[in-house]
Design a protein around this motif. Structure first.
Motif, PDB file in Angstrom:
ATOM      1  N   PRO A 216       6.660   4.871   5.790  1.00 44.69           N
ATOM      2  CA  PRO A 216       5.966   4.658   4.514  1.00 44.69           C
ATOM      3  C   PRO A 216       5.442   5.984   3.949  1.00 44.69           C
ATOM      4  N   HIS A 217       5.538   6.108   2.642  1.00 43.21           N
ATOM      5  CA  HIS A 217       4.991   7.255   1.929  1.00 43.21           C
ATOM      6  C   HIS A 217       3.999   6.768   0.886  1.00 43.21           C
ATOM      7  N   ARG A 218       2.969   7.582   0.632  1.00 40.08           N
ATOM      8  CA  ARG A 218       1.995   7.237  -0.404  1.00 40.08           C
ATOM      9  C   ARG A 218       2.184   8.044  -1.679  1.00 40.08           C
ATOM     10  N   LEU A 219       3.193   8.891  -1.700  1.00 38.47           N
ATOM     11  CA  LEU A 219       3.655   9.506  -2.938  1.00 38.47           C
ATOM     12  C   LEU A 219       5.159   9.281  -3.043  1.00 38.47           C
ATOM     13  N   PRO A 220       5.681   9.088  -4.238  1.00 35.11           N
ATOM     14  CA  PRO A 220       7.124   8.844  -4.393  1.00 35.11           C
ATOM     15  C   PRO A 220       7.936  10.099  -4.113  1.00 35.11           C
ATOM     16  N   ALA A 221       9.232   9.918  -3.924  1.00 30.69           N
ATOM     17  CA  ALA A 221      10.120  11.031  -3.566  1.00 30.69           C
ATOM     18  C   ALA A 221      10.086  12.135  -4.623  1.00 30.69           C
TER      19      ALA A 221
ATOM     20  N   GLY B  58       0.781  -1.223   0.000  1.00 26.65           N
ATOM     21  CA  GLY B  58       0.000   0.000   0.000  1.00 26.65           C
ATOM     22  C   GLY B  58       0.810   1.269   0.000  1.00 26.65           C
ATOM     23  N   ALA B  59       2.145   1.173   0.111  1.00 22.90           N
ATOM     24  CA  ALA B  59       3.016   2.350   0.069  1.00 22.90           C
ATOM     25  C   ALA B  59       3.702   2.422  -1.285  1.00 22.90           C
TER      26      ALA B  59
ATOM     27  N   ALA C 104      -0.578  14.592   4.554  1.00 22.44           N
ATOM     28  CA  ALA C 104      -1.556  13.613   4.098  1.00 22.44           C
ATOM     29  C   ALA C 104      -0.898  12.384   3.486  1.00 22.44           C
ATOM     30  N   GLU C 105       0.108  12.579   2.633  1.00 21.37           N
ATOM     31  CA  GLU C 105       0.692  11.418   1.945  1.00 21.37           C
ATOM     32  C   GLU C 105       1.504  10.547   2.885  1.00 21.37           C
ATOM     33  N   SER C 106       1.995  11.119   4.001  1.00 20.98           N
ATOM     34  CA  SER C 106       2.753  10.319   4.957  1.00 20.98           C
ATOM     35  C   SER C 106       1.883   9.735   6.059  1.00 20.98           C
ATOM     36  N   GLN C 107       0.591  10.017   6.031  1.00 18.14           N
ATOM     37  CA  GLN C 107      -0.349   9.280   6.878  1.00 18.14           C
ATOM     38  C   GLN C 107      -0.739   8.012   6.123  1.00 18.14           C
ATOM     39  N   PRO C 108      -0.478   6.837   6.688  1.00 19.14           N
ATOM     40  CA  PRO C 108      -0.481   5.610   5.883  1.00 19.14           C
ATOM     41  C   PRO C 108      -1.854   4.970   5.676  1.00 19.14           C
TER      42      PRO C 108
ATOM     43  N   ASN D 266      -4.201   2.976  -1.747  1.00 24.26           N
ATOM     44  CA  ASN D 266      -5.078   4.126  -1.535  1.00 24.26           C
ATOM     45  C   ASN D 266      -4.292   5.431  -1.589  1.00 24.26           C
ATOM     46  N   LEU D 267      -4.532   6.200  -2.643  1.00 24.22           N
ATOM     47  CA  LEU D 267      -3.954   7.532  -2.754  1.00 24.22           C
ATOM     48  C   LEU D 267      -5.000   8.601  -2.462  1.00 24.22           C
ATOM     49  N   GLY D 268      -5.949   8.281  -1.584  1.00 25.53           N
ATOM     50  CA  GLY D 268      -6.833   9.305  -1.061  1.00 25.53           C
ATOM     51  C   GLY D 268      -6.021  10.233  -0.172  1.00 25.53           C
TER      52      GLY D 268
END
Length: 409
Positions: free
Chosen positions: A42-47, A29-30, A61-65, A218-220
């Motif tokens: 974990p990040h939900r957007l790439p660097a 999911g990351a 937001a993106e670092s909230q998993p 999930n990229l919400g």
């Protein structure tokens, strides 16, 4: 089955537990994993995306998993996870509930736990300022698990930045082999992120993924459903079998763009997705019902009148007459999305549209009103998840026949 939380790592009775190396192979999911001084973040957007626009709201937001979980196979009956969380708090508001960790055993939600300690991000909504108050790591412990080999998922809190510090178990752990489920990649606003869901498996995308038999990415992003090109590129480059994008509410409540910019932005976002996923089912979801912005443009603003009693509300600050100048409302966005999808579908037969009011409409608002006029509550998350599963994964849906049967044994 029991669960408890401890304030520090290494509670009594853990000397017989094995230390399990924390590696990216245990995470799902990351899109990216950062190694920090404490462990894995974990990040939900790439660097690359994070570097292009280091906005504080998007960064939080993106670092909230949301949707991120540890997944492994083991015979262990006791598991402990040390984490360093960052919990968000708001000046003048009551303390927010602790985030939940959900333990899923062989596909079944089995236990839940929370951790104390950690950092606190204190936000002043009146001034927009924020400061971080540091704190120590904490531990979640799950004991009394069933004997025998089993598949374990530990879903991380959707609303707390979570650094993974250490993992322990009383038996060896190995990465779980692939189970053949299709990967569902979803992007949306805070409603998709979690917004008041009871727990990480209770967000509507998590509910829908479980019922539909899909692996969720999930990229919400709370406040971040804005048709950002860096998000489109991140989705383009992420392996996925099924894709959906929920468009509307953040664009209105941020008063981000006018109609002239909105239509090309939607086309550009969809073009980018199709560069990486030319044939995957792609579902566009228009806004769910939200009375304050149905016919009134943004921006929306917090109403602090009853904040001390825990009753934060939002209100629309625009003027309905401004629609003539191209300002956006939810009804305008629904109409435009219908036109866009209809036009594109002639050359893209796997592009679909779902009217968000089929997930949550006027009758649902009368029964389960948005508690702050903008966000869902826990019951609404469950309802939307169940409806999405039926509409998207069910007969005639955009994802029909793509999921796998959910394990019930």
């Amino acid at each position: 089955m029991t669960s408890q939380h401890n304030d520090t790592a290494g509670p009594d009775g853990t000397t017989d537990l094995l230390t399990v190396p924390l590696t990216e192979s245990l995470l799902r999911g990351a899109l990216d994993v950062e190694r920090t001084a404490h462990g894995l973040l974990p990040h939900r957007l790439p660097a690359r995306a994070r570097a292009q626009f280091p906005d504080p709201q998007i960064s939080m937001a993106e670092s909230q998993p949301s949707g991120v979980r540890l997944v492994f196979r083991t015979r262990a009956t006791t598991i402990e996870l040390d984490t360093l969380r960052t919990k968000t708090a708001y000046v003048g508001a009551p303390e927010r509930p602790d985030g939940r960790y959900d333990l899923v055993v062989d596909g079944q939600l089995t236990a839940q736990a929370s951790t104390h300690g950690g950092n606190v991000l204190l936000v002043n909504m009146s001034t927009g300022s924020a400061e971080t108050k540091p704190g120590p790591p904490g531990t979640v412990r799950f004991a009394g698990l069933p004997e025998g080999t089993k598949d374990i998922e530990i879903w991380l809190p959707y609303n707390e930045i979570t650094q993974l510090v250490a993992l322990r178990a009383d038996a060896p752990v190995e990465p779980q082999p692939g189970r053949g489920a299709p990967v569902w990649l979803h992007h949306g606003s805070s409603l998709s992120h979690g917004s008041n869901a009871a727990c990480p498996t209770g967000t509507w995308p998590a509910v829908a993924a479980s019922l539909g038999g899909a692996e969720l990415v999930n990229l919400g992003l709370g406040g971040g459903g804005l048709l950002d090109p860096f998000t489109a590129r991140a989705m383009r480059d992420t392996p996925a079998d099924l894709i959906s994008i929920k468009i509307g509410i953040n664009i209105v409540n941020a008063d981000l763009m006018r109609l002239r910019a909105f239509v090309p932005a939607v086309h550009g976002f969809l073009d980018t997705l199709r560069e990486g996923h030319p044939t995957a089912p792609l579902l566009v979801i228009s806004p769910v019902f939200c009375p304050i912005h149905e016919d009134t443009p943004g921006p929306s603003a917090p109403d602090f009148e009853n904040l001390s009693e825990g009753q934060l509300q939002f209100k629309a600050m625009g003027d309905p007459a401004e629609r003539a100048a191209g300002k956006l409302t939810l009804n305008v966005i629904r109409e435009e999305l219908a036109r866009i999808v209809h036009r594109r579908a002639a050359g893209d037969p796997r592009l679909f549209l779902l009217d968000g009011r089929e997930l949550y409409g006027e009758a649902d608002f009368a029964e389960l009103p948005l508690p702050d006029q903008l966000h869902l509550d826990a019951a609404s998350h469950r309802r939307i998840g169940e409806r999405f599963a039926a509409l998207a994964f069910g007969p005639g849906g955009a994802f029909a026949g793509k999921g796998r049967p959910v394990r019930t044994d």
